[in-house]
Design a protein around this motif. Structure first.
Motif, PDB file in Angstrom:
ATOM      1  N   SER A   1       2.398   1.731  -3.512  1.00  8.37           N
ATOM      2  CA  SER A   1       1.426   2.144  -4.518  1.00  8.37           C
ATOM      3  C   SER A   1       0.992   3.594  -4.342  1.00  8.37           C
ATOM      4  CB  SER A   1       0.194   1.222  -4.462  1.00  8.37           C
ATOM      5  OG  SER A   1      -0.445   1.325  -3.197  1.00  8.37           O
ATOM      6  N   ASN A   2       1.150   4.128  -3.141  1.00  8.32           N
ATOM      7  CA  ASN A   2       0.777   5.521  -2.878  1.00  8.32           C
ATOM      8  C   ASN A   2       1.993   6.368  -2.513  1.00  8.32           C
ATOM      9  OD1 ASN A   2      -2.437   5.551  -2.714  1.00  8.32           O
ATOM     10  ND2 ASN A   2      -1.721   3.683  -1.727  1.00  8.32           N
TER      11      ASN A   2
ATOM     12  N   THR B   1       3.815   8.452  -4.205  1.00  8.65           N
ATOM     13  CA  THR B   1       3.768   9.847  -4.645  1.00  8.65           C
ATOM     14  C   THR B   1       2.947  10.702  -3.692  1.00  8.65           C
ATOM     15  OG1 THR B   1       3.990   9.147  -6.952  1.00  8.65           O
ATOM     16  CG2 THR B   1       3.175  11.383  -6.546  1.00  8.65           C
ATOM     17  N   ARG B   2       1.785  10.207  -3.290  1.00  7.34           N
ATOM     18  CA  ARG B   2       0.938  10.954  -2.364  1.00  7.34           C
ATOM     19  C   ARG B   2       1.596  11.098  -1.001  1.00  7.34           C
ATOM     20  NH1 ARG B   2      -5.152   8.499  -3.428  1.00  7.34           N
ATOM     21  NH2 ARG B   2      -5.320   9.130  -5.627  1.00  7.34           N
ATOM     22  N   ILE B   3       2.267  10.037  -0.564  1.00 10.93           N
ATOM     23  CA  ILE B   3       2.945  10.101   0.733  1.00 10.93           C
ATOM     24  C   ILE B   3       4.051  11.147   0.700  1.00 10.93           C
ATOM     25  CG2 ILE B   3       4.392   8.790   2.340  1.00 10.93           C
ATOM     26  CD1 ILE B   3       2.776   6.312   1.570  1.00 10.93           C
TER      27      ILE B   3
ATOM     28  N   LEU C   1       0.825  -1.205   0.000  1.00  6.88           N
ATOM     29  CA  LEU C   1       0.000   0.000   0.000  1.00  6.88           C
ATOM     30  C   LEU C   1       0.861   1.256   0.000  1.00  6.88           C
ATOM     31  CD1 LEU C   1      -2.847   1.176   0.148  1.00  6.88           C
ATOM     32  CD2 LEU C   1      -2.702   1.044   2.637  1.00  6.88           C
TER      33      LEU C   1
ATOM     34  N   GLU D   1       4.136  13.781  -1.119  1.00 12.72           N
ATOM     35  CA  GLU D   1       3.492  15.093  -1.112  1.00 12.72           C
ATOM     36  C   GLU D   1       3.085  15.488   0.301  1.00 12.72           C
ATOM     37  OE1 GLU D   1       0.286  14.702  -3.833  1.00 12.72           O
ATOM     38  OE2 GLU D   1       1.534  14.866  -5.632  1.00 12.72           O
TER      39      GLU D   1
END
Length: 417
Positions: A159-160, A162-164, A156, A166
């Motif tokens: 897969s995230n 980039t958001r993390i 998880l 940010e």
């Protein structure tokens, strides 16, 4: 040395091919025109470029034929490579993969499929034991994770990612926005972080990000904005700063505290501004009187500006207050105690600036003070009464002089307004 030997450079070739090559080279090299035409880099008919293209076409044709033969005989080729028919092996692999789907089941570990009872049979084959042992460990691990869920899910996170990233950059982004004066954007980051904290209350990383942003907002940004209130600002910039500060704790929950801070900072600025007009003894009387009037003008402009901003931004608390004008009783008026105190402290600062130059306080200066007082009356009549009373109490002008100046101001107002 033979040219053919140079070209071949030791490559083994049959005598027949060598003889054919010798004859071809002899014919090609006999004529200068034929030699240049054949070895031309242009696609001339009969040149080497054309021969290379024909050879490439033949190679491509042979490759297509070979590909077709391989596809037609793929089963036989696979069997030859594996050493035995591949279909049974694929069937075995498929059946083993089907068993792995049992990991997704929610049934208790005790209620195992009968097929897995082989785990308890020591007489089973060694390879089958190893497979089912690994399968059993996987099922136990999945069951333990379902009973005690955790947030440590590497898949998880990846897969995230980039958001993390940010999210992790939010504190630095907030700091940059504050340093560059983009306060609205900094407040948006702060608001977003608080929403994330409410949505994920048990995630330490989110809480740390929100705490870091709050630290930037409540220290760097708040202190910077409060200091700006002590500078020379017009009404609109002051309103904008107050809007930003009203979104920051503790001002967001206590508007009265923000009013107090605003008035204190404006008082400091008014005092500094009046003190900047130094009345030098070496200057002539006309210049010195002009500087005294500039002190009064600075008071009028900046005190009135602060008094007009507060009611437009806040619902300031008021009380019924009566302040008589030169001893004459007046009716009660709704007045904000904080703003009245601000006017009084600024009046005291002005009188402190004027007292050392009492010899310069002519009737013209008195009229200037009265104009300033009537400007305060536009905000509240009690401010006007307090200002005139303070001048009279300080002994700068008598009651008669102040009354005459006020009458003249009313007369001029009736003529020109």
């Amino acid at each position: 040395m033979d040219a053919l030997e140079i070209l071949l450079d030791g490559v083994p070739v049959s005598p027949t091919r060598v003889q054919d090559a010798r004859e071809f080279l002899s014919q090609a090299l006999q004529s200068k025109d034929a030699y240049e035409a054949y070895f031309s880099s242009q696609p001339v008919p009969g040149s080497i470029v054309e021969d290379i293209a024909e050879v490439d076409a033949e190679i491509a044709k042979i490759e297509r034929e070979l590909k077709g033969i391989l596809l037609e005989n793929k089963a036989e080729i696979c069997d030859a490579l594996v050493g035995e028919p591949i279909e049974p092996q694929l069937s075995i692999m498929l059946s083993e993969i089907d068993k792995l789907w049992e990991l997704e089941k929610d049934e208790p570990i005790e209620e195992q499929d009968p097929a897995l009872s082989v785990l308890d049979e020591p007489q089973a084959e060694q390879s089958e034991d190893a497979f089912h042992t690994a399968l059993h460990k996987l099922r136990l691990d999945a069951a333990s994770k379902s009973e005690t869920p955790t947030d440590d899910n590497l898949a998880l996170v990846l897969s995230n990612l980039t958001r993390i990233n940010e999210l992790l950059e939010l504190p630095a982004l907030t700091s940059t926005c504050i340093k560059t004066g983009h306060y609205q954007e900094a407040l948006l980051c702060h608001s977003h972080a608080r929403k994330l904290t409410s949505k994920f209350p048990n995630v330490d990383t989110v809480r740390q990000i929100a705490d870091s942003i709050s630290q930037e907002i409540t220290t760097t940004m708040m202190q910077g904005l409060v200091k700006m209130l002590g500078h020379n600002l017009s009404a609109n910039p002051m309103k904008k700063i107050l809007t930003f500060l009203s979104s920051i704790p503790p001002f967001s929950s206590s508007p009265q505290t923000l009013i107090q801070v605003f008035l204190v900072m404006r008082h400091k600025f008014v005092c500094t501004e009046m003190a900047s007009f130094q009345v030098l003894e070496t200057a002539n009387d006309t210049m010195r009187e002009l500087l005294v009037k500039r002190k009064i003008e600075a008071f009028r402009e900046h005190v009135y500006s602060a008094l007009s901003v507060v009611p437009s931004m806040f619902d300031a608390p008021t009380q019924m207050v009566t302040i008589p004008l030169l001893g004459s009783p007046k009716k009660e008026l709704k007045t904000c105690p904080l703003m009245l105190q601000f006017v009084e402290s600024c009046c005291d600062a002005l009188l402190k600036e004027l007292s050392p130059h009492i010899e310069l306080l002519s009737d013209s200066v008195c009229l200037q003070l009265v104009y300033c007082s009537f400007r305060l009356a536009d905000c509240n009549a009690n401010y006007h009464h307090l200002f005139i009373d303070k001048i009279q109490e300080a002994g700068l002008y008598t009651t008669a002089q102040l009354t005459t100046a006020m009458d003249k101001r009313r007369e001029l107002a009736s003529k020109y307004y």
